[in-house]
Design a protein around this motif. Structure first.
Motif, PDB file in Angstrom:
ATOM      1  N   HIS A 116       0.834  -1.218   0.000  1.00  0.00           N
ATOM      2  CA  HIS A 116       0.000   0.000   0.000  1.00  0.00           C
ATOM      3  C   HIS A 116       0.864   1.263   0.000  1.00  0.00           C
ATOM      4  CE1 HIS A 116      -3.844  -1.939   1.908  1.00  0.00           C
ATOM      5  NE2 HIS A 116      -3.398  -2.626   0.882  1.00  0.00           N
ATOM      6  N   THR A 117       2.007   1.223   0.668  1.00  0.00           N
ATOM      7  CA  THR A 117       2.862   2.417   0.746  1.00  0.00           C
ATOM      8  C   THR A 117       3.533   2.731  -0.581  1.00  0.00           C
ATOM      9  OG1 THR A 117       4.930   1.315   1.426  1.00  0.00           O
ATOM     10  CG2 THR A 117       3.358   1.893   3.185  1.00  0.00           C
ATOM     11  N   LEU A 118       3.514   1.790  -1.513  1.00  0.00           N
ATOM     12  CA  LEU A 118       4.140   1.994  -2.818  1.00  0.00           C
ATOM     13  C   LEU A 118       3.221   2.727  -3.787  1.00  0.00           C
ATOM     14  CD1 LEU A 118       5.750  -1.554  -3.257  1.00  0.00           C
ATOM     15  CD2 LEU A 118       6.846   0.536  -2.386  1.00  0.00           C
ATOM     16  N   TRP A 119       1.961   2.881  -3.413  1.00  0.00           N
ATOM     17  CA  TRP A 119       0.966   3.532  -4.266  1.00  0.00           C
ATOM     18  C   TRP A 119       0.898   5.031  -3.980  1.00  0.00           C
ATOM     19  CZ3 TRP A 119      -3.261  -0.310  -2.332  1.00  0.00           C
ATOM     20  CH2 TRP A 119      -3.001  -1.587  -2.831  1.00  0.00           C
ATOM     21  N   SER A 120       0.323   5.757  -4.929  1.00  0.00           N
ATOM     22  CA  SER A 120       0.085   7.189  -4.720  1.00  0.00           C
ATOM     23  C   SER A 120      -1.107   7.360  -3.775  1.00  0.00           C
ATOM     24  CB  SER A 120      -0.213   7.873  -6.059  1.00  0.00           C
ATOM     25  OG  SER A 120      -1.483   7.462  -6.532  1.00  0.00           O
ATOM     26  N   ASP A 121      -1.271   8.565  -3.253  1.00  0.00           N
ATOM     27  CA  ASP A 121      -2.420   8.847  -2.396  1.00  0.00           C
ATOM     28  C   ASP A 121      -3.733   8.602  -3.147  1.00  0.00           C
ATOM     29  OD1 ASP A 121      -0.738   9.530  -0.315  1.00  0.00           O
ATOM     30  OD2 ASP A 121      -0.889  11.685  -0.673  1.00  0.00           O
ATOM     31  N   ASP A 122      -3.782   9.005  -4.418  1.00  0.00           N
ATOM     32  CA  ASP A 122      -4.988   8.796  -5.228  1.00  0.00           C
ATOM     33  C   ASP A 122      -5.280   7.305  -5.414  1.00  0.00           C
ATOM     34  OD1 ASP A 122      -5.443  11.506  -5.499  1.00  0.00           O
ATOM     35  OD2 ASP A 122      -4.539  11.627  -7.512  1.00  0.00           O
ATOM     36  N   GLN A 123      -4.229   6.516  -5.631  1.00  0.00           N
ATOM     37  CA  GLN A 123      -4.423   5.077  -5.806  1.00  0.00           C
ATOM     38  C   GLN A 123      -4.923   4.432  -4.510  1.00  0.00           C
ATOM     39  OE1 GLN A 123      -0.474   4.292  -7.341  1.00  0.00           O
ATOM     40  NE2 GLN A 123      -1.298   3.872  -9.384  1.00  0.00           N
ATOM     41  N   ARG A 124      -4.377   4.853  -3.373  1.00  0.00           N
ATOM     42  CA  ARG A 124      -4.860   4.318  -2.092  1.00  0.00           C
ATOM     43  C   ARG A 124      -6.325   4.684  -1.879  1.00  0.00           C
ATOM     44  NH1 ARG A 124       0.386   5.144  -0.615  1.00  0.00           N
ATOM     45  NH2 ARG A 124       0.083   7.292   0.059  1.00  0.00           N
ATOM     46  N   ALA A 125      -6.687   5.907  -2.232  1.00  0.00           N
ATOM     47  CA  ALA A 125      -8.070   6.347  -2.083  1.00  0.00           C
ATOM     48  C   ALA A 125      -8.992   5.533  -2.999  1.00  0.00           C
ATOM     49  CB  ALA A 125      -8.195   7.842  -2.391  1.00  0.00           C
ATOM     50  N   THR A 126      -8.560   5.280  -4.227  1.00  0.00           N
ATOM     51  CA  THR A 126      -9.340   4.471  -5.170  1.00  0.00           C
ATOM     52  C   THR A 126      -9.502   3.053  -4.640  1.00  0.00           C
ATOM     53  OG1 THR A 126      -8.598   5.773  -7.065  1.00  0.00           O
ATOM     54  CG2 THR A 126      -9.393   3.539  -7.526  1.00  0.00           C
ATOM     55  N   HIS A 127      -8.427   2.508  -4.109  1.00  0.00           N
ATOM     56  CA  HIS A 127      -8.428   1.148  -3.543  1.00  0.00           C
ATOM     57  C   HIS A 127      -9.462   1.050  -2.415  1.00  0.00           C
ATOM     58  CE1 HIS A 127      -6.658  -2.704  -2.322  1.00  0.00           C
ATOM     59  NE2 HIS A 127      -6.590  -2.245  -1.086  1.00  0.00           N
ATOM     60  N   GLU A 128      -9.445   2.027  -1.533  1.00  0.00           N
ATOM     61  CA  GLU A 128     -10.379   2.015  -0.405  1.00  0.00           C
ATOM     62  C   GLU A 128     -11.811   2.292  -0.852  1.00  0.00           C
ATOM     63  OE1 GLU A 128      -9.175   4.036   3.144  1.00  0.00           O
ATOM     64  OE2 GLU A 128      -7.089   3.436   2.874  1.00  0.00           O
ATOM     65  N   ALA A 129     -12.006   3.241  -1.762  1.00  0.00           N
ATOM     66  CA  ALA A 129     -13.354   3.592  -2.223  1.00  0.00           C
ATOM     67  C   ALA A 129     -14.031   2.430  -2.938  1.00  0.00           C
ATOM     68  CB  ALA A 129     -13.289   4.810  -3.144  1.00  0.00           C
ATOM     69  N   ALA A 130     -13.225   1.599  -3.608  1.00  0.00           N
ATOM     70  CA  ALA A 130     -13.774   0.449  -4.334  1.00  0.00           C
ATOM     71  C   ALA A 130     -14.021  -0.741  -3.412  1.00  0.00           C
ATOM     72  CB  ALA A 130     -12.827   0.055  -5.464  1.00  0.00           C
ATOM     73  N   GLY A 131     -13.714  -0.562  -2.138  1.00  0.00           N
ATOM     74  CA  GLY A 131     -13.892  -1.664  -1.193  1.00  0.00           C
ATOM     75  C   GLY A 131     -12.743  -2.647  -1.195  1.00  0.00           C
ATOM     76  N   GLY A 132     -11.630  -2.242  -1.793  1.00  0.00           N
ATOM     77  CA  GLY A 132     -10.470  -3.135  -1.877  1.00  0.00           C
ATOM     78  C   GLY A 132      -9.778  -3.361  -0.557  1.00  0.00           C
ATOM     79  N   HIS A 133      -9.918  -2.388   0.337  1.00  0.00           N
ATOM     80  CA  HIS A 133      -9.233  -2.487   1.626  1.00  0.00           C
ATOM     81  C   HIS A 133     -10.141  -3.190   2.626  1.00  0.00           C
ATOM     82  CE1 HIS A 133      -6.105  -1.601   4.434  1.00  0.00           C
ATOM     83  NE2 HIS A 133      -6.934  -1.017   5.261  1.00  0.00           N
ATOM     84  N   VAL A 134     -10.091  -4.504   2.563  1.00  0.00           N
ATOM     85  CA  VAL A 134     -10.893  -5.339   3.450  1.00  0.00           C
ATOM     86  C   VAL A 134      -9.920  -6.101   4.323  1.00  0.00           C
ATOM     87  CG1 VAL A 134     -12.544  -7.238   3.527  1.00  0.00           C
ATOM     88  CG2 VAL A 134     -12.640  -5.575   1.664  1.00  0.00           C
ATOM     89  N   ALA A 135     -10.232  -6.181   5.598  1.00  0.00           N
ATOM     90  CA  ALA A 135      -9.336  -6.904   6.500  1.00  0.00           C
ATOM     91  C   ALA A 135      -9.292  -8.380   6.123  1.00  0.00           C
ATOM     92  CB  ALA A 135      -9.810  -6.752   7.940  1.00  0.00           C
ATOM     93  N   PRO A 136      -8.222  -8.788   5.427  1.00  0.00           N
ATOM     94  CA  PRO A 136      -8.109 -10.185   4.999  1.00  0.00           C
ATOM     95  C   PRO A 136      -7.648 -11.078   6.139  1.00  0.00           C
ATOM     96  CG  PRO A 136      -6.234  -8.961   4.225  1.00  0.00           C
ATOM     97  CD  PRO A 136      -7.137  -7.982   4.951  1.00  0.00           C
ATOM     98  N   THR A 137      -7.908 -12.343   6.004  1.00  0.00           N
ATOM     99  CA  THR A 137      -7.452 -13.322   6.979  1.00  0.00           C
ATOM    100  C   THR A 137      -6.285 -14.067   6.361  1.00  0.00           C
ATOM    101  OG1 THR A 137      -9.696 -13.583   7.772  1.00  0.00           O
ATOM    102  CG2 THR A 137      -8.130 -15.295   8.383  1.00  0.00           C
ATOM    103  N   PRO A 138      -5.087 -13.990   6.959  1.00  0.00           N
ATOM    104  CA  PRO A 138      -3.937 -14.691   6.408  1.00  0.00           C
ATOM    105  C   PRO A 138      -4.181 -16.205   6.387  1.00  0.00           C
ATOM    106  CG  PRO A 138      -3.265 -13.196   8.147  1.00  0.00           C
ATOM    107  CD  PRO A 138      -4.764 -13.249   8.162  1.00  0.00           C
ATOM    108  N   VAL A 139      -3.716 -16.836   5.343  1.00  0.00           N
ATOM    109  CA  VAL A 139      -3.810 -18.290   5.227  1.00  0.00           C
ATOM    110  C   VAL A 139      -2.408 -18.860   5.366  1.00  0.00           C
ATOM    111  CG1 VAL A 139      -4.474 -20.190   3.718  1.00  0.00           C
ATOM    112  CG2 VAL A 139      -5.746 -18.034   3.642  1.00  0.00           C
ATOM    113  N   PRO A 140      -2.181 -19.682   6.400  1.00  0.00           N
ATOM    114  CA  PRO A 140      -0.819 -20.227   6.585  1.00  0.00           C
ATOM    115  C   PRO A 140      -0.411 -21.150   5.482  1.00  0.00           C
ATOM    116  CG  PRO A 140      -2.301 -20.966   8.354  1.00  0.00           C
ATOM    117  CD  PRO A 140      -3.095 -20.108   7.422  1.00  0.00           C
TER     118      PRO A 140
END
Length: 140
Positions: A116-140
């Protein structure tokens, strides 16, 4: 000690150093005190050899895609990115190797958030607005 014994130990030592330098094989201990540092370290060791130090992608014959602002990884959901980290590539036919068996859950999540830190502020905002930022569950 016989001369052959010293040579064998020297060769063994050299092989151990070379294997340790390859990055694979052993799980890196998690630095649980600082997730940002853990994410950067995990990315540097496990992702940068193919995706580039800055996530620029296409740095070698593997043609790993860019993960930084030059690419479109921000269009993926966190669950899709994490799936790619754990199980291998997120695209049909991807050559990315699965890293789930080598990384702890903390490392998986830290690497995801580092991307996420490699993206621009606009890209992070787009990611979140589209619902992309969902708390995922890691799979071992």
């Amino acid at each position: 000690m016989p001369r052959g014994g010293r040579s064998a130990w020297a060769l063994f030592g050299l092989l151990a150093v070379l294997l340790a330098a390859c990055g694979g094989g052993a799980t890196v201990p998690a630095d649980l005190g600082d997730p940002a540092t853990l994410g950067q370290r995990t990315f540097a060791q496990w992702c940068a050899p193919c995706h580039g130090v800055q996530g620029e992608g296409n740095i070698n014959a593997l043609e790993a895609p860019p993960l930084n602002a030059a690419g479109d990884s921000y269009l993926l959901t966190d669950a899709e990115i994490l799936d790619g980290i754990v199980k291998g590539g997120t695209q049909e036919g991807s050559g990315m190797q699965p890293l789930g068996e080598f990384l702890t859950e903390e490392q998986q999540m830290a690497a995801l958030h580092y991307v996420h830190t490699l993206w621009s502020d606009d890209q992070r905002a787009t990611h979140e607005a589209a619902g992309g930022h969902v708390a995922p569950t890691p799979v071992p």
